[in-house]
Design a protein around this motif. Structure first.
Motif, PDB file in Angstrom:
ATOM      1  N   LYS A 336       0.845  -1.201   0.000  1.00 28.15           N
ATOM      2  CA  LYS A 336       0.000   0.000   0.000  1.00 28.15           C
ATOM      3  C   LYS A 336       0.879   1.249   0.000  1.00 28.15           C
ATOM      4  N   GLU A 337       1.986   1.132   0.723  1.00 26.57           N
ATOM      5  CA  GLU A 337       2.930   2.256   0.860  1.00 26.57           C
ATOM      6  C   GLU A 337       3.512   2.643  -0.507  1.00 26.57           C
ATOM      7  N   GLN A 339       2.222   1.996  -3.457  1.00 27.16           N
ATOM      8  CA  GLN A 339       1.138   2.535  -4.295  1.00 27.16           C
ATOM      9  C   GLN A 339       0.921   4.025  -4.002  1.00 27.16           C
ATOM     10  N   GLU A 340       0.894   4.371  -2.722  1.00 31.13           N
ATOM     11  CA  GLU A 340       0.661   5.770  -2.334  1.00 31.13           C
ATOM     12  C   GLU A 340       1.821   6.670  -2.754  1.00 31.13           C
ATOM     13  N   GLU A 341       3.033   6.121  -2.642  1.00 30.70           N
ATOM     14  CA  GLU A 341       4.232   6.888  -3.013  1.00 30.70           C
ATOM     15  C   GLU A 341       4.238   7.206  -4.511  1.00 30.70           C
ATOM     16  N   SER A 343       1.687   7.203  -6.537  1.00 32.15           N
ATOM     17  CA  SER A 343       0.530   8.049  -6.820  1.00 32.15           C
ATOM     18  C   SER A 343       0.827   9.514  -6.500  1.00 32.15           C
ATOM     19  N   LYS A 344       1.392   9.741  -5.334  1.00 34.98           N
ATOM     20  CA  LYS A 344       1.705  11.110  -4.886  1.00 34.98           C
ATOM     21  C   LYS A 344       2.748  11.748  -5.808  1.00 34.98           C
TER      22      LYS A 344
END
Length: 368
Positions: A336-337, A339-341, A343-344
């Motif tokens: 998840k980490e 994916q968020e990185e 994306s951001k």
């Protein structure tokens, strides 16, 4: 006389692929909003897709008899000098008749002769370069153009630094607010809301290597509990539609509601054409780029690398798909980490006002 009241005449030239045509139409649309009385004329290459797409968008177009140079000795190459002379002659005729106030080139074969004649006659010109590695036409034209609008950093290697303006590539405005469309998108594609969704894009015609990858990995994706929206492309639809008979896979020849497809997606696999890369920065989802190795100067790999170097996407070379896909994609789904990185970071690279910013530069040339 107030410049807003003057009836300007504007020529736009670019084509061969959607990547050159779409930006030209987006720039024309923005200028038309500002100058409703302006006259627009597109110039493209005869027999290429712009001859169909531009009239569909509501603009007049004239075609030149021109094509690129092949890397090997072919009849097409032997015809090139004749095509070039014919195109320069016709470009001269078009400019003499239309009398443009400004000329805009977005790349592709036809923009070469057209902008060459325009700059020779002292007509202000602007180039829009979509890629991180410019094509031969734009590198040549930049010497005489007033402005070069780019989408990536580091193009001083190819263009005079004082002419460069970083604007980004024009993208569809319906992508700017996809997060609000997620519920509608899940309904539209009839997806299971609790499952994650992979969107697979190989361009409008399709990408053989990406399609073959999907066939090989459908079982693997099912073990990850992932559902798939797969645009396999016009050339492959008849052969591949049978794979859409399972619950977790749907196959489309072409997706018309791209804003919904992006809104529904949790992960995206895509080629790395300049237009796609610009869209994906705005969409802001975790992306795995599989650049096409068959394009001039390998520019898709360079486009994707510019994003990957900012830790904003993953890249798997086409030849490494069999070896690397399970591992790289599996790790992405598990983290998840990560994916968020991604994306951001990819959102930070989005340039959302490209058409407006390019039109601002055109306006400066008109008001000179």
């Amino acid at each position: 006389m107030n410049s807003k009241n003057k009836t300007y005449k504007i020529i736009l030239s670019g084509g061969g692929t959607g990547g050159h045509i779409y930006p030209a139409i987006a720039i024309a649309n923005e200028l038309k909003l500002r100058y409703p009385d302006a006259e627009f004329l597109f110039v493209g290459a005869k027999d290429r897709m712009e001859m169909e797409k531009v009239p569909q968008a509501g603009y007049a177009i004239k075609g030149l008899w021109i094509s690129g140079i092949q890397r090997k000795l072919t009849l097409k190459n032997m015809m090139f000098p004749f095509k070039l002379i014919s195109s320069l002659w016709n470009a001269k005729k078009i400019i003499k008749q239309f009398k443009p106030d400004v000329v805009i080139g977005t790349g592709g074969f036809a923009s070469g002769p057209l902008l060459q004649v325009a700059t020779y006659k002292g007509i202000p010109s602007l180039i829009q370069e979509q890629n991180s590695f410019p094509g031969i036409t734009n590198k040549f034209l930049a010497k005489k153009a007033e402005k070069v609008c780019v989408a990536y950093n580091g193009l001083e290697r190819f263009f005079p630094a004082e002419k460069i303006i970083k604007t980004g590539n024009p993208v569809r405005q319906d992508l700017l607010d996809i997060s609000s469309k997620r519920a509608e998108a899940i309904k539209y594609f009839d997806l299971v809301e609790s499952k994650q969704t992979l969107l697979v894009l190989g361009g409008s015609l399709g990408a053989k290597a990406i399609n073959e990858l999907m066939v090989n990995e459908l079982d693997f994706l099912q073990t990850l509990n992932i559902q798939v929206i797969w645009q396999c492309g016009k050339l492959y639809y008849q052969s591949y539609k049978l794979y859409g008979n399972t619950k977790h896979v749907q196959i489309h020849e072409f997706i018309n509601k791209m804003d919904y497809a992006y809104a529904a997606a949790d992960f995206i696999i895509s080629r790395a054409g300049a237009g796609s890369v610009s869209e994906l920065c705005i969409v802001g989802k975790p992306v795995v780029f599989v650049p096409s190795p068959y394009v001039a100067e390998d520019h898709q790999t360079k486009n994707a690398s510019a994003i990957v170097n900012e830790n904003a996407a993953l890249l798997i070379a086409q030849d490494d798909l069999k070896v690397d896909f399970k591992n790289k994609f599996g790790q992405l789904v598990a983290s998840k980490e990560k994916q968020e990185e991604l994306s951001k970071n990819i959102k930070k690279l989005a340039l959302v006002n490209a058409a407006k910013d390019i039109a601002d530069e055109v306006e400066k040339l008109l008001n000179k």
